[in-house]
Design an enzyme around this catalytic site. Structure first.
Site, PDB file in Angstrom:
ATOM      1  N   THR A  98      20.236  30.648  -3.289  1.00  0.00           N
ATOM      2  CA  THR A  98      20.765  29.091  -4.081  1.00  0.00           C
ATOM      3  C   THR A  98      20.470  27.678  -3.444  1.00  0.00           C
ATOM      4  O   THR A  98      20.068  27.672  -2.635  1.00  0.00           O
ATOM      5  CB  THR A  98      21.594  29.901  -4.765  1.00  0.00           C
ATOM      6  OG1 THR A  98      21.787  30.889  -5.375  1.00  0.00           O
ATOM      7  CG2 THR A  98      21.993  28.513  -5.778  1.00  0.00           C
TER       8      THR A  98
ATOM      9  N   GLY B 155      26.540  25.304  -3.825  1.00  0.00           N
ATOM     10  CA  GLY B 155      26.004  25.260  -5.827  1.00  0.00           C
ATOM     11  C   GLY B 155      26.918  26.341  -6.605  1.00  0.00           C
ATOM     12  O   GLY B 155      26.841  26.878  -7.382  1.00  0.00           O
TER      13      GLY B 155
ATOM     14  N   GLU C  93      25.800  35.212  -1.630  1.00  0.00           N
ATOM     15  CA  GLU C  93      24.719  34.553  -0.245  1.00  0.00           C
ATOM     16  C   GLU C  93      25.707  35.184   0.911  1.00  0.00           C
ATOM     17  O   GLU C  93      24.771  35.538   1.758  1.00  0.00           O
ATOM     18  CB  GLU C  93      25.568  33.179  -0.550  1.00  0.00           C
ATOM     19  CG  GLU C  93      24.350  32.258  -1.370  1.00  0.00           C
ATOM     20  CD  GLU C  93      24.339  31.107  -1.441  1.00  0.00           C
ATOM     21  OE1 GLU C  93      23.540  30.157  -2.118  1.00  0.00           O
ATOM     22  OE2 GLU C  93      25.684  30.083  -1.128  1.00  0.00           O
TER      23      GLU C  93
ATOM     24  N   LYS D  41      21.629  18.072   7.615  1.00  0.00           N
ATOM     25  CA  LYS D  41      22.022  18.873   7.406  1.00  0.00           C
ATOM     26  C   LYS D  41      23.325  19.272   8.571  1.00  0.00           C
ATOM     27  O   LYS D  41      24.161  19.776   8.624  1.00  0.00           O
ATOM     28  CB  LYS D  41      21.977  19.926   6.687  1.00  0.00           C
ATOM     29  CG  LYS D  41      21.540  19.861   4.733  1.00  0.00           C
ATOM     30  CD  LYS D  41      22.407  19.239   4.374  1.00  0.00           C
ATOM     31  CE  LYS D  41      21.937  19.560   2.821  1.00  0.00           C
ATOM     32  NZ  LYS D  41      22.029  20.891   2.032  1.00  0.00           N
TER      33      LYS D  41
END
Ligand code: 5RP
Length: 221
Positions: free
Chosen positions: A25, A96, A102, A120
């Site tokens: 996602t 998100g 996840e 990141k």
């Protein structure tokens, strides 16, 4: 190709005919779905499991077959993004709000490929607020117990309303600043009654693909 697209494109190269793929996602995982859709259009046969309702919608719009997690024995490759990645491939996820599904999908996977822009990558996790999924009942008490672990907390909102996860729960974003021991904190948080799970993914990633703005990628495993 930007950094996110480059990472996503590389990850999709690992997908082979007949595999069961976990669809992540977020905006980076979005690109992996798009590149997978191109390969499906060219005849690649895959089955996929989505990590959120939003991802399932995107995949179905792209004519990618999506099944429930319980209809497969395991997932061959899960491809998902992350909010922070440290040198040991530990992650903060859940920006998100999809962290619970996840994590379930990642743990059902033989390989978990993390894709992200190279911004990141961090020395120490924790600058990004750690998302914690909690049940609504007594949420302020749960939030206080989270704060007692050394963070400030905020209840996630969207469009001036409390954000509700796909599982009907709330998200508390925990501002730690720095997380010295991710494995210890992950367990401490999950021991609090009311917590369902948190966005620390410790020793779960099998490969990290970082994309750069010039379209190149760095692969770590
Ligand atoms: C969603 C996630 C995402 O993977 C994470 O927030 C990264 O998103 P993006 O690729 O948009 O930066 O964990 O719950």
């Amino acid at each position: 190709m930007n950094a996110k697209q480059a990472a996503a494109f590389k990850a999709v190269e690992y997908i082979k005919k007949g595999m069961v793929i976990g669809l992540g996602t977020g905006s980076t995982a979005y690109w992996a779905i798009q590149y997978q859709a191109e390969r499906v259009k060219q005849g690649l046969q895959v089955t996929t499991v989505a990590t959120s309702a939003e991802t399932e919608k995107i995949a179905l719009q792209c004519n990618i077959p999506v099944v429930s997690l319980d209809s497969v024995e395991y997932i061959d490759i899960d491809i998902d993004g992350a909010d922070e990645i440290d040198a040991d491939m530990n992650l903060v996820k859940g920006g998100g709000g999809a962290l619970l599904r996840e994590k379930i999908v990642a743990s059902a996977s033989r390989a978990f490929i993390v894709i992200a822009g190279d911004s990141k990558r961090v020395e120490v996790l924790g600058k990004f607020p750690l998302p914690v999924e909690i049940i609504p009942f007594g949420w302020q008490h749960t939030a206080r117990q989270l704060a007692a672990l050394g963070c400030s907390t905020s209840l996630r909102e969207k469009d001036a309303k409390i954000f509700i996860t796909d599982n009907g729960n709330y998200i508390i974003d925990c501002h730690f600043g720095a997380i010295a021991e991710p494995a210890v904190l992950e367990q401490q948080i999950n021991n609090i009654p009311g917590v369902v799970d948190n966005g620390l993914f410790v020793k779960m990633a099998t490969r990290v693909i970082l994309g750069c703005d010039d379209g190149t990628v760095k692969v770590f495993s």
